[in-house]
Design a protein around this motif. Structure first.
Motif, PDB file in Angstrom:
ATOM      1  N   HIS A   1       0.857  -1.120   0.010  1.00  0.00           N
ATOM      2  CA  HIS A   1      -0.122  -0.111   0.063  1.00  0.00           C
ATOM      3  C   HIS A   1       0.914   1.294  -0.059  1.00  0.00           C
TER       4      HIS A   1
ATOM      5  N   HIS B   1       4.753   0.161  -0.438  1.00  0.00           N
ATOM      6  CA  HIS B   1       5.545  -1.001   0.237  1.00  0.00           C
ATOM      7  C   HIS B   1       5.047  -2.320   0.280  1.00  0.00           C
TER       8      HIS B   1
ATOM      9  N   GLU C   1       7.558   5.289   7.388  1.00  0.00           N
ATOM     10  CA  GLU C   1       7.405   3.902   8.472  1.00  0.00           C
ATOM     11  C   GLU C   1       8.734   3.249   8.432  1.00  0.00           C
TER      12      GLU C   1
HETATM   13 ZN    ZN Z   1       2.582   1.339   5.615  1.00  0.00          ZN
END
Ligand code: ZN
Ligand code: S6P
Length: 195
Positions: A99, A147, A108
């Protein structure tokens, strides 16, 4: 959602949530669990003939997460662990959906607990690159970057992640257009291949 009671000043609490460092598993009343079956991800795989021969009910990966604040709250962070089974659909390794974040600038951290895999990153220009994952590897996923993780080993791939509580998940774009590269097995080795 957590209903935190008021805690008297100077109280030292017993821990209530646990992260098993060697296994990556999480335990505690606030840990949420989810999973994805092969059937739910059928359209994500390239080799539809190979897919038909596999059990659609097979769980490909599961996620444990601790989300201490309501989803979408600004300023909070979430923590989770993903467990991906080893296996392939034809030449393509078992993988997560992947996503972008709904708030696309959110980054992240991923870090690998055990197993081997590849973190596939795709920028807004749809250019992909990969990063090898093995026990102890740390990965920064920048904002504006889709990712996905694929397990190219023979054992379960376990990695943990930490992301902003208002990042959200934009699955639609990947569901519609996919990644521009796939992680395929070629003579026993994992390769990122266009398509
Ligand atoms: Zn993520
Ligand atoms: C959340 C983070 C991970 C994934 C998990 C499953 O931002 O990236 O916890 O949710 O690895 O992947 P996916 O693509 O199905 O959400």
């Amino acid at each position: 959602m957590n209903q935190k009671q008021e805690i008297p000043a100077n109280t030292i609490l017993k821990p209530s949530q646990f992260f098993k460092i060697t296994r990556g598993s999480m335990e505690g009343s606030e840990v949420a669990n989810s999973q994805r079956t092969l059937g739910e991800m059928a359209s994500y795989y390239m080799d539809q003939a190979a897919l038909q021969k596999l059990d659609p009910n097979e769980i490909i990966y599961r996620v444990q997460s601790h989300m201490a604040v309501p989803e979408g709250s600004p300023g909070g962070i979430y923590f989770g662990t993903t467990f991906i089974k080893p296996g392939q659909v034809g030449k393509e390794y078992f993988m997560t959906k992947g996503h972008f974040h709904s708030k696309p600038e959110c980054g992240e951290y991923y870090f690998c607990i055990k197993g081997t895999g590849v973190l596939i990153l795709m920028n807004r220009q749809r250019v992909c690159r990969g990063e090898h994952m093995a026990s102890g590897t740390l990965h920064y996923v920048p904002g504006e970057t889709a990712h996905r993780v694929a397990n190219c080993g023979n054992e379960e791939l376990v990695f943990s992640a930490c992301w902003p509580s208002d990042a959200g998940h934009n699955y639609e774009e990947i569901e519609k257009n996919g990644f521009s590269s796939r992680l395929l097995e070629h003579h026993g080795a994992a390769q990122l291949v266009n398509g």
